[in-house]
Design a protein around this motif. Structure first.
Motif, PDB file in Angstrom:
ATOM      1  N   HIS A   1      48.682  20.452 -18.123  1.00 21.60           N
ATOM      2  CA  HIS A   1      48.432  20.650 -19.556  1.00 21.60           C
ATOM      3  C   HIS A   1      47.110  20.066 -20.055  1.00 21.60           C
ATOM      4  CE1 HIS A   1      50.211  16.585 -19.868  1.00 21.60           C
ATOM      5  NE2 HIS A   1      49.672  16.505 -21.080  1.00 21.60           N
ATOM      6  N   HIS A   2      46.403  19.311 -19.222  1.00 19.11           N
ATOM      7  CA  HIS A   2      45.065  18.838 -19.606  1.00 19.11           C
ATOM      8  C   HIS A   2      43.947  19.617 -18.898  1.00 19.11           C
ATOM      9  CE1 HIS A   2      45.798  15.551 -22.357  1.00 19.11           C
ATOM     10  NE2 HIS A   2      46.778  15.131 -21.585  1.00 19.11           N
TER      11      HIS A   2
ATOM     12  N   ALA B   1      48.826  22.991 -23.575  1.00 25.79           N
ATOM     13  CA  ALA B   1      47.486  22.428 -23.808  1.00 25.79           C
ATOM     14  C   ALA B   1      47.075  22.571 -25.268  1.00 25.79           C
ATOM     15  CB  ALA B   1      46.469  23.129 -22.908  1.00 25.79           C
TER      16      ALA B   1
END
Length: 358
Positions: A230-231, A256
């Motif tokens: 998610h980053h 994200a």
């Protein structure tokens, strides 16, 4: 409930604007009261105000008396509002997170019981999305962020057309995306500024999170991957792997966007909360190429698509009503000022933006 100002304590949440002698609220609704607010109310001789039954820490507010002199039994019989349900969820999630910090395993059924009722409430009343950012605070930011990212992720997945099973999974994934922070030293989580090595340790939370969820059968493989990714950013500037678009799963892209939106609109130790409408523009313009455009458009539709007649507060303090929206500029509708009835096109007046929905 209406409570005498003398009974208020720090952490109370205003339900309605407190007005003074000017066109602007003395203290706007949704404000979490601090000692300065309490002093202002007393100095302006405000007798009583409307507040939530729940304090910002999720506990029940029990004044000795209320303006209505309602009994505690009657108060507890009233169904919880969304704000009260949300703050109760924060308290419960904090308890779970504390267990993880002590080495405990994730109770996935408990996590599900925290997030699903909130997601249901927001699906029924999407306007609730505008309220959750007000209750985050630097001390409990991590817990607010996790719950809020879960709600927003679920709503984005639903908006993008995924079925109930998938958008419920997206909500669970969003809520657990930072569970690995429980494996980071508490001394680092509490710091306002980090060294290069401490920041690197923070970045390890994505791997920690994945390790904590990888063996459960209650999360789909793509959700576990999304927790890990998610980053990541589509242009390769993210972490932990610096992956580019073709290797980043759609669920990862959804979480994200939810993650960065809530982070930017919440009060942090090093920054005050920012307008959701300003943040939407920043995500679209300043971060172009980093996020999936279909997910960003879904976020615009959820947050920025205001119906005609919606009351808003502008960045100059004026209150206004939305009278016309443009599909190509959802965050900058045509508005009519409440006091002067002047019509302002926010597309033409770039120095003014919507601060909040009221």
């Amino acid at each position: 409930m209406r409570v005498k100002v003398s009974e208020l304590i720090e952490g109370c949440i205003l339900q309605k604007d407190v007005t003074g002698m000017t066109v602007y609220p003395l203290v706007p609704k949704k404000t979490v009261l601090n000692p300065i607010h309490l002093d202002v109310l007393k100095r302006f001789s405000i007798d009583s105000v409307e507040v939530e039954r729940t304090l910002v820490d999720g506990t029940l507010f029990k004044p000795q008396t209320t303006a209505e002199d309602a009994s505690e039994q009657k108060i507890e019989e009233i169904p919880l509002s969304f704000t009260e349900s949300y703050l109760k969820a924060i308290r419960e999630f904090k308890q779970e997170f504390t267990k993880w910090q002590s080495g405990g395993a994730i109770d996935f059924m408990k996590v599900r019981s925290i997030i699903m009722p909130l997601l249901k409430k927001v699906i029924e009343t999407p306007e609730n999305l505008h309220t959750i950012r007000h209750y985050s605070n630097p001390k409990d930011y991590l817990y607010h962020h996790s719950v809020a990212v879960g709600i927003i992720s679920g709503m984005l997945a639903k908006k993008l057309g995924y079925d109930v099973g998938i958008y419920n999974q997206a909500a669970l994934g969003g809520m657990l995306s930072d569970c690995g922070m429980a494996r980071i030293r508490a001394s680092i989580l509490e710091k306002k500024s980090l060294s290069q090595w401490e920041f690197q340790e923070i970045r390890e939370h994505t791997l920690n999170s994945y390790k904590m969820v990888k063996d459960t059968s209650l999360l789909k493989p793509e959700i576990k991957l999304a927790i890990y990714q998610h980053h990541e950013r589509l242009d390769g500037t993210g972490y932990p792997g610096g992956e580019k678009a073709e290797k980043i799963h759609m669920m990862s892209r959804i979480i994200a966007v939810a993650d960065v939106y809530h982070a930017m609109t919440s009060e942090r130790a090093y920054r005050s909360k920012q307008s959701p409408f300003k943040v939407l523009e920043m995500i679209m313009e300043d971060s172009f190429g980093q996020f999936d455009i279909s997910v960003v458009k879904a976020l615009f539709s959820l947050i920025g698509d205001l119906s005609i007649g919606t009351k808003v507060r502008l960045s100059n303090g004026e209150e206004a009503s939305v009278i016309f929206t443009k599909r190509e500029a959802l965050t900058r509708p045509l508005v009519k000022l409440e006091k002067s009835e002047e019509i302002i096109d926010l597309v033409q007046n770039r120095n003014i933006f919507i601060e909040d929905v009221i």
